[in-house]
Design an enzyme around this catalytic site. Sequence first.
Site, PDB file in Angstrom:
ATOM      1  N   GLY A  60      13.907  37.521 -22.000  1.00 37.85           N
ATOM      2  CA  GLY A  60      12.972  37.152 -22.875  1.00 37.85           C
ATOM      3  C   GLY A  60      12.728  38.288 -24.053  1.00 37.85           C
ATOM      4  O   GLY A  60      12.210  38.111 -25.073  1.00 37.85           O
ATOM      5  N   ASP A 115       8.762  41.315 -22.900  1.00 37.59           N
ATOM      6  CA  ASP A 115       8.260  40.378 -23.875  1.00 37.59           C
ATOM      7  C   ASP A 115       6.804  40.217 -23.719  1.00 37.59           C
ATOM      8  O   ASP A 115       5.787  40.222 -24.879  1.00 37.59           O
ATOM      9  CB  ASP A 115       9.042  38.980 -24.245  1.00 37.59           C
ATOM     10  CG  ASP A 115       9.274  38.367 -22.846  1.00 37.59           C
ATOM     11  OD1 ASP A 115       8.847  38.766 -21.707  1.00 37.59           O
ATOM     12  OD2 ASP A 115       9.608  37.096 -22.924  1.00 37.59           O
ATOM     13  N   ASP A 118       1.724  38.889 -18.516  1.00 34.74           N
ATOM     14  CA  ASP A 118       0.902  38.002 -18.214  1.00 34.74           C
ATOM     15  C   ASP A 118       0.272  38.114 -16.827  1.00 34.74           C
ATOM     16  O   ASP A 118      -0.597  38.826 -17.065  1.00 34.74           O
ATOM     17  CB  ASP A 118       1.870  36.708 -18.050  1.00 34.74           C
ATOM     18  CG  ASP A 118       1.144  35.168 -17.866  1.00 34.74           C
ATOM     19  OD1 ASP A 118       0.041  35.384 -18.043  1.00 34.74           O
ATOM     20  OD2 ASP A 118       1.844  34.393 -17.812  1.00 34.74           O
ATOM     21  N   PHE A 167       0.008  28.792 -24.001  1.00 37.95           N
ATOM     22  CA  PHE A 167       1.579  28.965 -23.485  1.00 37.95           C
ATOM     23  C   PHE A 167       2.323  29.047 -24.801  1.00 37.95           C
ATOM     24  O   PHE A 167       2.208  28.299 -26.016  1.00 37.95           O
ATOM     25  CB  PHE A 167       1.770  27.471 -22.847  1.00 37.95           C
ATOM     26  CG  PHE A 167       3.016  27.595 -21.967  1.00 37.95           C
ATOM     27  CD1 PHE A 167       4.281  27.677 -22.858  1.00 37.95           C
ATOM     28  CD2 PHE A 167       3.052  27.631 -20.976  1.00 37.95           C
ATOM     29  CE1 PHE A 167       5.543  27.815 -21.916  1.00 37.95           C
ATOM     30  CE2 PHE A 167       4.247  27.755 -20.080  1.00 37.95           C
ATOM     31  CZ  PHE A 167       5.549  28.038 -20.618  1.00 37.95           C
ATOM     32  N   VAL A 168       2.637  30.247 -24.885  1.00 41.74           N
ATOM     33  CA  VAL A 168       3.386  30.519 -26.129  1.00 41.74           C
ATOM     34  C   VAL A 168       4.829  30.748 -25.951  1.00 41.74           C
ATOM     35  O   VAL A 168       5.490  30.949 -24.809  1.00 41.74           O
ATOM     36  CB  VAL A 168       3.168  32.101 -26.649  1.00 41.74           C
ATOM     37  CG1 VAL A 168       1.697  32.020 -27.556  1.00 41.74           C
ATOM     38  CG2 VAL A 168       3.115  33.116 -25.560  1.00 41.74           C
ATOM     39  N   ASP A 174      10.327  31.592 -23.713  1.00 38.75           N
ATOM     40  CA  ASP A 174      10.977  30.411 -23.569  1.00 38.75           C
ATOM     41  C   ASP A 174      10.046  29.280 -22.863  1.00 38.75           C
ATOM     42  O   ASP A 174       8.991  29.687 -22.402  1.00 38.75           O
ATOM     43  CB  ASP A 174      12.314  30.235 -22.676  1.00 38.75           C
ATOM     44  CG  ASP A 174      11.835  30.526 -21.379  1.00 38.75           C
ATOM     45  OD1 ASP A 174      10.966  31.538 -20.953  1.00 38.75           O
ATOM     46  OD2 ASP A 174      12.361  29.953 -20.419  1.00 38.75           O
TER      47      ASP A 174
END
Length: 203
Positions: A60, A115, A118, A167-168, A174
Amino acid sequence: MSAKLKKSKAKNSVPRRLRSEVEKILITEEQIARRIKTLAREIERDFRGHELVVVSLLNGTVMFLADLIRHLNLPLRLDFIGVSSYGSGTESGELVFTKELRLDVQGRDVLLIDDILDTGKTMSHVLPKIRALNPRKIKVCVLLDKPERRTHDIEADYVGFKIPDFFVVGYGLDFAERYRNLPFVGVLHPHIYKEVSKQIVQK
Ligand code: PRP
């Protein structure tokens, strides 16, 4: 509307072909570019005088890494760790290491790049692995931080943007390996991940 305004509006809206999949742009290309420059200055201040080992987590970070390091005015070496969480749909599953670090980081200054931070699960596995190699210093830099979802006690030293629990996708991020090439960070339409999650459950 002036031609200039039209052009900037078009640049800041979801391309037509993606409108049924990407709900909105959360962070524009320009915002990312501006923030990366200031992030690079922060990092340079903290690491001045030492050669850096940049360790980037695959896959990512591809866009963020490329843009960040070209603004880092520091001597550096670059390596990658391959790590992926294979889960169903939006939930993260088992962590699998697909590439190990090759450069020697003992006594070195390490900048670990991801990236998105979370749940913190990935970092909570990667950080001890690097710490065990005895670097002089290790700092974590992430483009995006989603603190609401955190289940592990991990914080980043440098954060590009704090974001809500959307949800990005895009700019390297991805969904089912798609959307990484978008130049912006966008919010995925829930119907996209709900459909895929359903298919996975049915299999
Ligand atoms: C994503 C992302 C982070 C991680 C963050 O990786 O790139 O590494 O999840 O989530 P966490 O804080 O909940 O662990 P993913 O496993 O999807 O692999 P990718 O980088 O190849 O997309």
